[in-house]
Scaffold this active site. Sequence first.
Site, mmCIF file in Angstrom:
data_model
loop_
_atom_site.group_PDB
_atom_site.id
_atom_site.type_symbol
_atom_site.label_atom_id
_atom_site.label_comp_id
_atom_site.label_asym_id
_atom_site.label_seq_id
_atom_site.Cartn_x
_atom_site.Cartn_y
_atom_site.Cartn_z
ATOM 1 N N HIS A 281 0.862 -1.190 0.000
ATOM 2 C CA HIS A 281 0.000 0.000 0.000
ATOM 3 C C HIS A 281 0.896 1.237 0.000
ATOM 4 C CE1 HIS A 281 0.941 0.446 4.234
ATOM 5 N NE2 HIS A 281 0.267 -0.641 4.586
ATOM 6 N N HIS B 35 4.002 1.557 2.346
ATOM 7 C CA HIS B 35 5.220 0.869 1.920
ATOM 8 C C HIS B 35 5.915 1.668 0.808
ATOM 9 C CE1 HIS B 35 2.540 -2.674 3.119
ATOM 10 N NE2 HIS B 35 3.448 -2.569 4.076
ATOM 11 N N CYS C 16 3.313 -11.643 19.469
ATOM 12 C CA CYS C 16 2.291 -11.153 18.542
ATOM 13 C C CYS C 16 2.709 -11.557 17.136
ATOM 14 C CB CYS C 16 2.123 -9.643 18.626
ATOM 15 S SG CYS C 16 1.071 -9.014 17.295
ATOM 16 N N CYS D 97 2.994 -8.583 14.610
ATOM 17 C CA CYS D 97 4.259 -7.837 14.721
ATOM 18 C C CYS D 97 5.463 -8.756 14.533
ATOM 19 C CB CYS D 97 4.416 -7.184 16.084
ATOM 20 S SG CYS D 97 3.203 -5.958 16.513
ATOM 21 N N CYS E 193 -2.398 -7.117 21.636
ATOM 22 C CA CYS E 193 -1.273 -6.295 21.177
ATOM 23 C C CYS E 193 -1.791 -4.883 20.922
ATOM 24 C CB CYS E 193 -0.715 -6.886 19.883
ATOM 25 S SG CYS E 193 0.282 -5.736 18.939
ATOM 26 N N HIS F 124 -1.909 -4.302 16.974
ATOM 27 C CA HIS F 124 -2.846 -5.057 16.130
ATOM 28 C C HIS F 124 -4.223 -5.266 16.756
ATOM 29 C CE1 HIS F 124 0.928 -5.952 14.019
ATOM 30 N NE2 HIS F 124 0.142 -6.060 12.968
ATOM 31 N N LYS G 233 -3.171 5.282 11.309
ATOM 32 C CA LYS G 233 -2.097 4.700 10.501
ATOM 33 C C LYS G 233 -2.747 3.843 9.422
ATOM 34 C CE LYS G 233 1.846 1.656 10.451
ATOM 35 N NZ LYS G 233 2.251 0.307 10.798
ATOM 36 N N LYS H 211 -3.641 -2.236 5.588
ATOM 37 C CA LYS H 211 -4.547 -3.132 4.862
ATOM 38 C C LYS H 211 -5.532 -3.766 5.835
ATOM 39 C CE LYS H 211 -4.225 -3.486 0.453
ATOM 40 N NZ LYS H 211 -3.310 -4.116 -0.462
HETATM 41 N N1 MSP Z 1 9.368 -7.104 7.451
HETATM 42 C C1 MSP Z 1 9.439 -6.048 8.404
HETATM 43 C C2 MSP Z 1 10.717 -5.247 8.226
HETATM 44 C C3 MSP Z 1 11.975 -6.042 8.284
HETATM 45 S S1 MSP Z 1 13.369 -5.046 7.977
HETATM 46 C C4 MSP Z 1 14.673 -6.006 8.334
HETATM 47 C C5 MSP Z 1 8.236 -5.134 8.247
HETATM 48 N N2 MSP Z 1 7.605 -5.187 7.090
HETATM 49 S S2 MSP Z 1 6.294 -4.368 6.717
HETATM 50 O O1 MSP Z 1 5.975 -4.779 5.377
HETATM 51 O O2 MSP Z 1 5.287 -4.565 7.705
HETATM 52 O O3 MSP Z 1 6.631 -2.866 6.787
HETATM 53 C C6 MSP Z 1 7.668 -2.319 6.038
HETATM 54 C C7 MSP Z 1 7.753 -0.831 6.195
HETATM 55 O O4 MSP Z 1 6.559 -0.200 5.769
HETATM 56 C C8 MSP Z 1 8.010 -0.366 7.623
HETATM 57 O O5 MSP Z 1 9.053 0.598 7.609
HETATM 58 C C9 MSP Z 1 6.737 0.297 8.012
HETATM 59 O O6 MSP Z 1 6.948 1.339 8.905
HETATM 60 C C10 MSP Z 1 6.262 0.835 6.670
HETATM 61 N N3 MSP Z 1 4.868 1.140 6.723
HETATM 62 C C11 MSP Z 1 3.804 0.288 6.831
HETATM 63 N N4 MSP Z 1 2.664 1.035 6.965
HETATM 64 C C12 MSP Z 1 2.967 2.345 6.947
HETATM 65 C C13 MSP Z 1 2.252 3.548 6.976
HETATM 66 N N5 MSP Z 1 0.957 3.586 7.095
HETATM 67 N N6 MSP Z 1 2.957 4.703 6.862
HETATM 68 C C14 MSP Z 1 4.309 4.729 6.666
HETATM 69 N N7 MSP Z 1 5.010 3.625 6.635
HETATM 70 C C15 MSP Z 1 4.381 2.421 6.844
HETATM 71 O O7 MSP Z 1 7.943 -4.384 9.155
#
Ligand code: MSP
Length: 537
Positions: free
Chosen positions: A23, A26, A132, A135, A157, A160, A314, A317
Amino acid sequence: MPNTKGQSFYVTTPIFYVNDAPHIGHAYTEVASDVLARWHRQRGEQSFLLTGTDEHGEKILRTASANSVSPQEWADKLVSEAWLPLLETIDIDNQDFIRTTEPRHEKNVQKFLQNLYDTGFIYRGEFEGNYCVGCEEYKTEADLMPGEGAFAGQPVCAIHSKPVEKLAETNYFFKLSEFEQPLLDFYAANPKFIQPESARNEVVSFVRRGLTDLSISRSKEKFDWGIDIPWDDSHITYVWFDALLNYITAIGYGEDSAEAKAKFESLWPATVQVVGKDILRFHAVIWPAMLMAAGLPPAKQIFGHGWLLVGGEKMSKSKLTGIAPSQITDTFGSDAFRYYFMKAIAFGQDGSFSWEDLSARYQAELANGFGNLASRVVAMIHRYFDGVLPTPGAASEDDLKVQSVAAAAVANADAAIDEVAIQDALIAVWTLVDELNNYITVQEPWVLAKDEAMRERLGTVLYTAAEGLRILATLMAPVTPKVAEKLWSTVGQGSLGDLAAQPLSAAANWGQLKAGQAIGELEPLFPRIETDATEAK
Ligand code: MSP
């Protein structure tokens, strides 16, 4: 972060869980990291952007099972159908893409673990606590809150809002507690290691409260989607311990070839590791401790950015607020996507996304501010000089002001990037956009064009404006690469060759475009968007 001599600029994104499609949260992390990498490349530095996917762990396993496929099949599908296409959608120029299921990663994670086991940083013990799966994190009581609705009466959590799992198993532990003081010393000696300041303060006080050892394995009796612990194949590696190592396995850690060693030497320690603030502690506490245990230096900087909020929450999905990046790029294009998120939100703080704000900024800043300026200047060079760049006469005070605003814009934007202040860099660039628009309004080239005696002055004004566009194309190349390339091929290419070869440091050197050079036509850089396309969202 300025570079140390001989070292490349190395920037990493977090690696993304493949349980779901990307999304805009990311995509935000990806774009910011890409802008930094491209900016340093435009400076003429060696610049390396790493991104990738985090494919092990219980969360992925459960999603795969729910979809009746193996976790590897699920990961392959998500990577090829969602995560790699994302890079195209938002125009990411990454130098590598690592998947944690690749042999180059798995075998060197094992090497790293074996080394820590052999040197006494890993021991076997009993684990009892909460986990969790959302997380993929062990939780303390302080991380939990009372559940509501279906989960009333159970601790959930805080992130979540779902119940945690009680675990009681024999696990392997990493002696994280031994690194409490070394970490505090490291933070003190490297005040910019954790940025922004608020993130640094949070981490420092967290470590001051004391660190406990970290369980780094899970028993295969529970699930087995992970990397085997090398000395005990009844256990797999905790997914975060596995995932964090991607930053070094991707650049040759553990490999014996001279080539791999040279690559590792030139890239590690990473210049900046961009992460969302939700995963800051993993990167600013556990990760440097792991590296210290292995005798490797921590990264030079961990930058924790804020969250994209939709409707005040925040975006995610699971909460059904997720917006796919293509929903935006299909209408506005990848350049507008990139510009919008970098300009509208101070990097490091939370920021709200709204379609109204995106449309308004597209119209005012990109279409009217930047795009129109470029179209008008190019059109006037065609109309009044048959598309040939005129020779400038003596510079007036107004012309010199454009030159000095341009020089300040380049210097200030470049300095902002060293602070990872991407929004400030764009604010600096926009001083030049505004100055040029103002210059055209005041000079009124269309009036000058009516008076043959003012022919030389008209040439000076349009040459000055074209030089301004040349500088803007160079400054915008890292942020809006497609549009910058279009503008460059119209204005700069004939005089100066490829845009990639224009060092930012020399961008403000005045007078680089060759008078007498033909310039091309320019289609609108940011075309008008039909309002019903935006209203339909
Ligand atoms: N797999 C772990 C990271 C491992 S790094 C060795 C993870 N993955 S994630 O897919 O959940 O998230 C990846 C990144 O996307 C994180 O930096 C997270 O902060 C970012 N974001 C997910 N949702 C977000 C928002 N709504 N806003 C900004 N960034 C967000 O965590």
